[in-house]
Write a protein that holds these residues in place. Structure first.
Motif, mmCIF file in Angstrom:
data_model
loop_
_atom_site.group_PDB
_atom_site.id
_atom_site.type_symbol
_atom_site.label_atom_id
_atom_site.label_comp_id
_atom_site.label_asym_id
_atom_site.label_seq_id
_atom_site.Cartn_x
_atom_site.Cartn_y
_atom_site.Cartn_z
ATOM 1 N N TYR A 1 -15.927 27.516 11.874
ATOM 2 C CA TYR A 1 -15.953 26.725 10.652
ATOM 3 C C TYR A 1 -14.599 26.095 10.322
ATOM 4 C CZ TYR A 1 -20.055 29.690 10.371
ATOM 5 O OH TYR A 1 -21.216 30.346 10.660
ATOM 6 N N ILE A 2 -13.672 26.110 11.253
ATOM 7 C CA ILE A 2 -12.331 25.593 10.997
ATOM 8 C C ILE A 2 -12.090 24.307 11.794
ATOM 9 C CG2 ILE A 2 -9.867 26.095 11.137
ATOM 10 C CD1 ILE A 2 -10.559 29.039 10.907
ATOM 11 N N LYS A 3 -11.758 23.234 11.085
ATOM 12 C CA LYS A 3 -11.443 21.968 11.750
ATOM 13 C C LYS A 3 -10.088 22.017 12.426
ATOM 14 C CE LYS A 3 -14.084 18.557 9.070
ATOM 15 N NZ LYS A 3 -13.968 17.352 8.233
ATOM 16 N N GLY A 4 -9.138 22.653 11.767
ATOM 17 C CA GLY A 4 -7.784 22.723 12.295
ATOM 18 C C GLY A 4 -6.881 23.395 11.283
ATOM 19 N N ILE A 5 -5.595 23.358 11.523
ATOM 20 C CA ILE A 5 -4.632 23.962 10.612
ATOM 21 C C ILE A 5 -3.536 22.955 10.298
ATOM 22 C CG2 ILE A 5 -5.064 26.343 11.363
ATOM 23 C CD1 ILE A 5 -2.587 26.156 13.102
ATOM 24 N N PHE A 6 -2.954 23.087 9.109
ATOM 25 C CA PHE A 6 -1.797 22.256 8.764
ATOM 26 C C PHE A 6 -0.769 23.140 8.066
ATOM 27 C CE2 PHE A 6 -4.802 21.755 5.214
ATOM 28 C CZ PHE A 6 -4.002 22.039 4.120
ATOM 29 N N ASN A 7 0.474 22.697 8.099
ATOM 30 C CA ASN A 7 1.566 23.446 7.490
ATOM 31 C C ASN A 7 1.810 22.971 6.069
ATOM 32 O OD1 ASN A 7 2.198 24.983 9.854
ATOM 33 N ND2 ASN A 7 3.190 23.183 10.705
ATOM 34 N N LEU A 8 1.907 23.918 5.158
ATOM 35 C CA LEU A 8 2.216 23.624 3.766
ATOM 36 C C LEU A 8 3.353 24.544 3.343
ATOM 37 C CD1 LEU A 8 1.614 22.116 1.162
ATOM 38 C CD2 LEU A 8 -0.126 23.834 0.633
ATOM 39 N N LYS A 9 4.535 23.964 3.230
ATOM 40 C CA LYS A 9 5.746 24.745 2.976
ATOM 41 C C LYS A 9 5.916 25.749 4.120
ATOM 42 C CE LYS A 9 5.381 24.067 -2.006
ATOM 43 N NZ LYS A 9 5.218 24.687 -3.327
ATOM 44 N N ASP A 10 5.891 27.049 3.809
ATOM 45 C CA ASP A 10 6.087 28.045 4.868
ATOM 46 C C ASP A 10 4.771 28.698 5.283
ATOM 47 O OD1 ASP A 10 5.715 29.240 2.435
ATOM 48 O OD2 ASP A 10 7.121 30.888 2.782
ATOM 49 N N ARG A 11 3.645 28.056 4.956
ATOM 50 C CA ARG A 11 2.336 28.646 5.261
ATOM 51 C C ARG A 11 1.584 27.821 6.289
ATOM 52 N NH1 ARG A 11 0.855 28.077 -1.008
ATOM 53 N NH2 ARG A 11 2.282 29.608 -1.909
ATOM 54 N N LYS A 12 0.716 28.515 7.029
ATOM 55 C CA LYS A 12 -0.244 27.839 7.878
ATOM 56 C C LYS A 12 -1.593 27.899 7.173
ATOM 57 C CE LYS A 12 1.768 28.160 12.489
ATOM 58 N NZ LYS A 12 1.930 26.697 12.548
ATOM 59 N N VAL A 13 -2.181 26.742 6.898
ATOM 60 C CA VAL A 13 -3.419 26.661 6.129
ATOM 61 C C VAL A 13 -4.556 26.236 7.045
ATOM 62 C CG1 VAL A 13 -4.579 25.582 4.161
ATOM 63 C CG2 VAL A 13 -2.107 26.026 4.067
ATOM 64 N N SER A 14 -5.659 26.982 7.019
ATOM 65 C CA SER A 14 -6.839 26.650 7.819
ATOM 66 C C SER A 14 -7.713 25.673 7.032
ATOM 67 C CB SER A 14 -7.642 27.913 8.136
ATOM 68 O OG SER A 14 -6.869 28.817 8.864
ATOM 69 N N TYR A 15 -7.955 24.524 7.624
ATOM 70 C CA TYR A 15 -8.772 23.496 6.975
ATOM 71 C C TYR A 15 -10.224 23.685 7.417
ATOM 72 C CZ TYR A 15 -10.349 18.861 5.554
ATOM 73 O OH TYR A 15 -11.030 17.826 4.977
ATOM 74 N N LEU A 16 -11.090 24.091 6.474
ATOM 75 C CA LEU A 16 -12.476 24.427 6.784
ATOM 76 C C LEU A 16 -13.359 23.188 6.880
ATOM 77 C CD1 LEU A 16 -12.943 27.500 4.407
ATOM 78 C CD2 LEU A 16 -12.434 27.523 6.848
ATOM 79 N N ASN A 17 -14.370 23.267 7.721
ATOM 80 C CA ASN A 17 -15.356 22.201 7.886
ATOM 81 C C ASN A 17 -16.489 22.464 6.902
ATOM 82 O OD1 ASN A 17 -17.539 20.568 8.769
ATOM 83 N ND2 ASN A 17 -16.641 20.446 10.811
ATOM 84 N N ASP A 18 -16.539 21.717 5.817
ATOM 85 C CA ASP A 18 -17.545 21.978 4.777
ATOM 86 C C ASP A 18 -18.962 21.667 5.252
ATOM 87 O OD1 ASP A 18 -18.015 18.969 3.641
ATOM 88 O OD2 ASP A 18 -15.897 19.313 4.038
ATOM 89 N N ASP A 19 -19.122 20.717 6.172
ATOM 90 C CA ASP A 19 -20.461 20.410 6.708
ATOM 91 C C ASP A 19 -21.053 21.631 7.402
ATOM 92 O OD1 ASP A 19 -20.499 17.734 5.875
ATOM 93 O OD2 ASP A 19 -19.331 17.120 7.623
ATOM 94 N N LEU A 20 -20.283 22.229 8.303
ATOM 95 C CA LEU A 20 -20.747 23.410 9.026
ATOM 96 C C LEU A 20 -20.925 24.601 8.091
ATOM 97 C CD1 LEU A 20 -18.586 23.235 12.285
ATOM 98 C CD2 LEU A 20 -20.961 22.523 11.972
ATOM 99 N N LEU A 21 -20.041 24.715 7.114
ATOM 100 C CA LEU A 21 -20.097 25.834 6.184
ATOM 101 C C LEU A 21 -21.382 25.818 5.366
ATOM 102 C CD1 LEU A 21 -18.470 28.261 5.081
ATOM 103 C CD2 LEU A 21 -17.532 26.715 3.356
ATOM 104 N N PHE A 22 -21.722 24.665 4.798
ATOM 105 C CA PHE A 22 -22.944 24.558 3.988
ATOM 106 C C PHE A 22 -24.193 24.767 4.836
ATOM 107 C CE2 PHE A 22 -20.282 23.016 0.654
ATOM 108 C CZ PHE A 22 -21.012 23.137 -0.525
#
Length: 241
Positions: free
Chosen positions: A212-233
């Protein structure tokens, strides 16, 4: 009477103006209001309109350049130690935790039950269980300046728990008339990132359910998992109903 009498004999001056007995404050005086009206109605100085036209044109160019990079507006939140994000357009509401009622013979680790949000009955899930996020045995400590805990307290674990609960929120998602809600440990911020900032997910970069994860991006000092809402629903509808 001078043009700026309020600065000399008015409330900003020595308060010797006799009209203060009538109007109490300069802003109630017709002299003050007339001066303000004349200031707003005066002619623009030479080159003023052209200067602002140039400034606004430059701003539009920057916005267009960023739009060309295909930006994504996402809301970042935390589950345990994991930072996640979903498209802002699927968020219906973010509110404080509410009471969840279990469903007879239907509730389980993922489908927790239903809740009443403004008179609307909404199914509540455990997103952490659904994504395979393990709850830490000890309370999660997040780097926030506002979380100052007395290290000498004997009840430090309970204090951490109380501080952490202050940030818990319930998220309500809606997409194509489908509505779900779940509780998170913290909602961080709304973040606009470019598509090229989202890195392709690799097996070694994450320990969540990668489906369910499209990819990850960096926000400050964190790695954030960007979820795929289509697959999730789609998955929630198939697996829970």
């Amino acid at each position: 009477m001078t043009d700026n009498c309020w600065n000399q004999i008015g409330v900003c001056g020595d308060r010797s103006c006799l009209e203060l007995k009538t109007f109490v404050h300069c802003r109630n005086c017709p002299v003050y209001s007339t001066s303000g009206r004349n200031l707003l109605e005066r002619e623009a100085p030479s080159g003023y309109l052209q200067e602002w036209t140039n400034l606004l044109a430059q701003k539009d160019e920057k916005i267009d350049a960023r739009s060309d990079r295909s930006t994504v507006l996402a809301i970042v939140f935390r589950l345990g130690r994991e930072w996640l994000a979903l498209r802002a357009s699927v968020f219906k509401e973010v509110t404080r935790p509410c009471i969840v009622r279990t469903l007879p013979h239907r509730s389980n680790e993922i489908l927790l039950g239903i809740a009443n949000i403004h008179g609307e009955i909404i199914p509540c899930i455990s997103l952490s269980k659904f994504l395979g996020i393990e709850s830490p045995k000890e309370a999660v400590q997040v780097n926030r300046e506002t979380r100052k805990i007395d290290s000498y307290s004997k009840n430090i674990k309970s204090l951490i728990s109380i501080e952490t609960k202050q940030y818990e929120r319930t998220i309500v998602l809606e997409k194509e008339s489908k509505i779900w809600m779940f509780q998170v440990d913290e909602v961080s911020q709304t973040y606009r990132c470019c598509q090229d900032e989202i890195q392709e997910l690799t097996v070694t970069t994450h320990n969540l359910t990668n489906s369910y994860i499209k990819g990850i991006f960096n926000l400050k000092d964190r790695k954030v998992s960007y979820l795929n809402d289509d697959l999730l629903f789609d998955a929630l509808d198939r697996k829970l109903f």
